[in-house]
Design a protein around this motif. Structure first.
Motif, mmCIF file in Angstrom:
data_model
loop_
_atom_site.group_PDB
_atom_site.id
_atom_site.type_symbol
_atom_site.label_atom_id
_atom_site.label_comp_id
_atom_site.label_asym_id
_atom_site.label_seq_id
_atom_site.Cartn_x
_atom_site.Cartn_y
_atom_site.Cartn_z
ATOM 1 N N LYS A 1 2.386 15.729 7.820
ATOM 2 C CA LYS A 1 2.801 14.673 6.858
ATOM 3 C C LYS A 1 4.498 14.994 6.623
ATOM 4 O O LYS A 1 4.739 15.956 5.827
ATOM 5 C CB LYS A 1 2.061 14.506 5.746
ATOM 6 C CG LYS A 1 2.650 13.391 4.605
ATOM 7 C CD LYS A 1 1.826 13.260 3.320
ATOM 8 C CE LYS A 1 1.992 14.485 2.535
ATOM 9 N NZ LYS A 1 3.120 14.395 1.588
ATOM 10 N N ASP B 1 8.388 11.780 3.530
ATOM 11 C CA ASP B 1 8.293 10.327 3.221
ATOM 12 C C ASP B 1 6.958 9.843 3.392
ATOM 13 O O ASP B 1 6.659 8.590 3.226
ATOM 14 C CB ASP B 1 9.401 9.445 4.019
ATOM 15 C CG ASP B 1 10.625 9.953 4.046
ATOM 16 O OD1 ASP B 1 10.841 9.949 2.639
ATOM 17 O OD2 ASP B 1 11.410 9.990 5.012
ATOM 18 N N GLY B 2 5.829 10.820 3.781
ATOM 19 C CA GLY B 2 4.577 10.447 3.836
ATOM 20 C C GLY B 2 4.230 9.755 5.354
ATOM 21 O O GLY B 2 3.230 8.875 5.451
ATOM 22 N N ARG B 3 5.139 10.118 6.328
ATOM 23 C CA ARG B 3 5.010 9.692 7.647
ATOM 24 C C ARG B 3 4.459 10.714 8.516
ATOM 25 O O ARG B 3 4.898 11.865 8.349
ATOM 26 C CB ARG B 3 6.327 9.000 8.230
ATOM 27 C CG ARG B 3 6.377 8.398 9.740
ATOM 28 C CD ARG B 3 7.765 8.145 10.119
ATOM 29 N NE ARG B 3 8.034 6.720 9.549
ATOM 30 C CZ ARG B 3 8.857 6.541 8.427
ATOM 31 N NH1 ARG B 3 9.535 7.467 7.778
ATOM 32 N NH2 ARG B 3 9.162 5.011 8.119
ATOM 33 N N VAL C 1 5.794 2.890 6.377
ATOM 34 C CA VAL C 1 5.230 3.537 5.129
ATOM 35 C C VAL C 1 5.467 2.804 3.994
ATOM 36 O O VAL C 1 4.483 2.542 3.421
ATOM 37 C CB VAL C 1 6.207 4.701 5.077
ATOM 38 C CG1 VAL C 1 6.024 5.638 3.990
ATOM 39 C CG2 VAL C 1 6.138 5.702 6.406
ATOM 40 N N ARG C 2 6.506 2.287 3.715
ATOM 41 C CA ARG C 2 6.705 1.407 2.665
ATOM 42 C C ARG C 2 7.518 0.101 3.018
ATOM 43 O O ARG C 2 8.503 0.229 3.378
ATOM 44 C CB ARG C 2 7.431 1.953 1.510
ATOM 45 C CG ARG C 2 6.756 1.784 0.101
ATOM 46 C CD ARG C 2 7.536 2.733 -0.977
ATOM 47 N NE ARG C 2 7.591 2.006 -2.309
ATOM 48 C CZ ARG C 2 6.497 1.713 -3.062
ATOM 49 N NH1 ARG C 2 5.477 2.547 -2.935
ATOM 50 N NH2 ARG C 2 6.614 1.064 -4.234
ATOM 51 N N ASP D 1 2.244 0.094 0.788
ATOM 52 C CA ASP D 1 2.437 1.622 1.035
ATOM 53 C C ASP D 1 1.428 2.333 1.671
ATOM 54 O O ASP D 1 0.519 2.236 1.542
ATOM 55 C CB ASP D 1 2.398 2.296 -0.520
ATOM 56 C CG ASP D 1 3.153 3.561 -0.318
ATOM 57 O OD1 ASP D 1 2.802 4.272 0.553
ATOM 58 O OD2 ASP D 1 3.135 4.193 -1.578
ATOM 59 N N SER E 1 1.827 5.257 3.141
ATOM 60 C CA SER E 1 2.241 6.710 3.188
ATOM 61 C C SER E 1 1.198 7.833 3.221
ATOM 62 O O SER E 1 -0.091 7.292 2.833
ATOM 63 C CB SER E 1 3.131 7.224 2.002
ATOM 64 O OG SER E 1 2.403 7.002 0.733
ATOM 65 N N PHE F 1 -4.230 7.217 4.494
ATOM 66 C CA PHE F 1 -3.083 6.600 3.871
ATOM 67 C C PHE F 1 -3.380 6.108 2.531
ATOM 68 O O PHE F 1 -4.675 5.721 2.091
ATOM 69 C CB PHE F 1 -2.795 5.380 4.853
ATOM 70 C CG PHE F 1 -2.462 5.942 6.358
ATOM 71 C CD1 PHE F 1 -1.067 6.203 6.671
ATOM 72 C CD2 PHE F 1 -3.658 5.789 7.225
ATOM 73 C CE1 PHE F 1 -0.861 6.622 8.220
ATOM 74 C CE2 PHE F 1 -2.910 6.260 8.564
ATOM 75 C CZ PHE F 1 -2.015 6.516 8.893
ATOM 76 N N ARG F 2 -2.262 5.727 1.765
ATOM 77 C CA ARG F 2 -2.428 5.571 0.494
ATOM 78 C C ARG F 2 -2.923 3.993 0.575
ATOM 79 O O ARG F 2 -3.876 3.685 -0.392
ATOM 80 C CB ARG F 2 -1.021 5.534 -0.265
ATOM 81 C CG ARG F 2 -1.272 4.594 -1.605
ATOM 82 C CD ARG F 2 0.072 5.131 -2.607
ATOM 83 N NE ARG F 2 0.018 6.619 -2.932
ATOM 84 C CZ ARG F 2 0.879 7.535 -2.586
ATOM 85 N NH1 ARG F 2 1.696 7.096 -1.895
ATOM 86 N NH2 ARG F 2 0.802 8.698 -2.965
#
Length: 463
Positions: A140, A143-145, A212-213, A223, A225, A241-242
Motif C-alpha cells: 500500500k 496514497d492508499g493505492r 482511491v478518492r 474513498d 484507499s 479498502f476504506r
C-alpha cells in the motif's frame, strides 16, 4: 523469581497493546479477494504484455576483432518469442512470474573483414533455454493505492546459436561461438531492466487508474484507499479498502465505521467483493448531509396515480376547508429528517428512513394551504418486495420516498478495479452485516492497450 515476574509483566503489556491495536483497527467497508482462478485468467494477458516488452528490447552495436577477423553487429531485432510462463501468488510478498526453458529468435546485420575479403549479411540467432524468475512486491503506497514497490528479477540464457547467410556463410560458422557468446551476454543484461521498467513504471501506471478518492457525482465522493498492505497466500490476494462515501462540500464530516468486518471464505470464483453496512450507510449519510433527501412533487412532476391517491385520501379535509380547492393543484413535500440506515441480514437488505411528509393545496395567487403533516418511519425492503397496499399513507410514501432514496443508492458506483476490467456473471450472497458479490473477470481490452491508452491521456472508468 524477580526476572520471571518482569518477563511476565512485559509479556502482559505487549499482549494488552496488541489487543488494543486490534480493537482500534479500522474495519474495511469494502474488501476484495482475487483468487488463483482470477490469476489464471490474467496469465495470458501477462504473457502477452511481457512478450511485448521483451520484443522492444534494443541492443547496442557491437564491434570486435579476433586475429585477422574484424566484425560489426548492428540492427539487432527480436523476431519471435516462444515463452512457457506461469503466474502465481507469492505468499506474504505479491506475485511471481516465471519463464522456463523458452526461446527467443533474433535477427541482426553483420559486417566481417578477413584479410582482403569483406562480407555482410543477416544473421538469424536463437537464444535457447531462456529462464526468467521475477517476483513483484506489492504494498500500500502513501496514497492508499496498491503499488509494486520492488521487483526481484533473475534471467539467464543457457545457450545461443547463430545461422549465417551470404556467400561466405559457411566459412564464418567457426566464429559463431565468438559472436553468440557476446550476444548472449548482452541479451541477458537487457531482460531484467526491460521487466523492471514494465512493472515499476507501466504496471504501476495501470494501478494508478484504480480510484482511491474520487467523485461519484457532483454531490458525493468515495474513498477506496487501502487500509493496509495486501494479504497474499498461495491461493488468494486480499485487499481491505476504506469504502467510505463523503460529502464533497464537507469532506471531513464522515460517518464513524462501527460495522462488522466482512469475512471472505470462498475461492470458487475469480474475484469476491464484500461490502459492509458501513459502505451503504456512509453513502446514505453523505447524501443526507448534502441536503439531497428532500423534494417537492407538484404540477407536472406529480403522476396521475399520486394525484388521485392524494385527492381520495384528503377529500374530506378539502371539502371541509373549501370545496373550490378540488380544482387546484396539490403538492407533496418530503424531507428525510435523519440519515437513513441500512440493515443487512441473511434474509436480505433493507433501509430505514425517517421523514416528514406534508400535503398542501396550491390556490393560484394565494399562500399554500396545508392539508396534512406527518412524521413517518419507512422500511425499504430490497430483497422480497412487501405489499404497500396496507394504507393510503404507506402507499403515498412508497410512491414518493422510495424513488427519492433509490434515485441515489441505485445509480451504482465504480468499484476499485483497474481501468478496462469488469465484473461478469455476478452472484450476490447476504450475510449478517455485509454482502458478498462473487464474480468472474473480463478484460474489455488487452493489458498493453490499456496502458497505452493511459499514457495517451484517455480513461475509461465505467463499471
Amino acid at each position: 523469581f524477580r526476572r520471571g515476574t518482569q518477563s511476565l509483566l512485559l509479556f502482559s503489556v505487549i499482549f494488552l497493546l496488541s489487543l488494543i491495536t486490534m480493537t482500534l483497527a479500522e474495519p474495511p467497508g469494502c474488501k476484495i479477494r482475487i483468487t488463483d482462478r482470477g490469476l489464471e485468467m490474467l496469465k495470458a494477458e501477462t504473457k502477452r504484455f511481457v512478450e511485448g516488452e521483451l520484443s522492444n528490447i534494443t541492443m547496442p552495436e557491437m564491434r570486435g576483432k579476433e586475429g585477422r577477423f574484424q566484425y560489426t553487429i548492428k540492427d539487432v531485432k527480436i523476431t519471435e518469442l516462444n515463452l512457457t510462463s506461469d503466474l502465481r501468488f507469492q505468499p506474504d510478498v505479491g506475485l511471481l512470474f516465471e519463464v522456463q526453458n523458452s526461446s527467443i529468435t533474433l535477427n541482426f546485420q553483420r559486417r566481417i573483414l578477413y584479410w582482403l575479403f569483406y562480407d555482410e549479411g543477416a544473421i538469424n540467432a536463437s537464444a535457447e533455454g531462456v529462464n526468467i524468475f521475477t517476483v513483484l512486491h506489492l504494498i500500500k503506497d502513501q496514497d492508499g493505492r496498491l503499488k509494486i514497490s520492488n521487483i526481484t528479477c533473475n534471467a539467464f540464457i543457457t545457450k545461443m546459436r547463430a545461422r549465417f547467410s551470404g556467400t561466405l556463410g559457411r566459412v564464418y560458422d567457426f566464429i559463431g561461438t565468438l559472436l553468440t557468446t557476446g550476444m548472449r551476454f548482452v541479451l541477458n543484461k537487457q531482460i531484467c531492466p526491460a521487466l523492471n521498467h514494465a512493472a515499476l513504471v507501466l504496471v504501476n501506471q495501470l494501478l494508478e487508474t484504480v480510484p482511491v478518492r474520487t467523485e461519484v457525482n457532483s454531490y458525493v465522493g468515495i474513498d477506496y484507499s487501502l487500509l493496509n498492505d495486501p494479504v497474499v497466500t498461495e491461493t488468494s490476494l486480499d485487499m481491505d479498502f476504506r469504502g467510505m462515501f463523503y460529502d464533497l462540500k464537507n469532506e471531513n464530516e464522515t460517518l464513524v465505521n462501527n460495522a462488522v468486518n466482512p469475512v471472505l471464505r470462498e475461492y470458487d470464483r475469480m474475484v469476491y467483493l464484500a461490502l459492509s453496512e458501513y459502505f451503504f450507510d456512509s453513502g446514505l449519510y453523505s447524501y443526507f448531509k448534502g441536503g439531497l433527501f428532500q423534494t417537492q412533487i407538484a404540477n407536472e412532476r406529480m403522476s396521475k396515480d399520486l394525484e388521485m391517491l392524494l385527492r381520495t385520501t384528503y377529500l374530506g379535509k378539502i371539502m371541509m376547508l373549501d370545496p373550490a380547492f378540488m380544482e387546484h393543484p396539490l403538492s407533496l413535500e418530503l424531507e428525510v429528517t435523519s440519515p437513513p440506515r441500512s440493515t443487512i441480514k441473511t434474509s436480505g437488505a433493507m433501509v430505514a428512513v425517517n421523514c416528514n411528509v406534508k400535503v398542501l393545496v396550491l390556490p393560484p395567487g394565494k399562500p399554500a394551504v396545508q392539508l396534512s403533516s406527518l412524521t413517518m418511519v419507512r422500511i425499504i425492503q430490497y430483497i422480497q418486495p412487501i405489499s404497500f397496499a396496507v394504507s393510503p399513507l404507506k402507499t403515498m410514501l412508497q410512491i414518493s420516498a422510495v424513488p427519492l432514496i433509490n434515485n441515489y443508492i441505485k445509480r451504482g458506483v465504480q468499484i476499485p478495479l483497474p481501468d478496462g476490467m469488469d465484473f461478469i456473471e455476478e452472484v450476490v450472497e447476504y450475510h449478517n452485516g455485509y454482502i458478498i458479490v462473487g464474480a468472474n473477470l473480463h478484460f474489455r481490452t488487452g493489458l498493453r492497450e490499456i496502458i497505452e491508452r493511459k499514457l495517451s491521456g484517455e480513461t475509461d472508468n465505467s463499471v
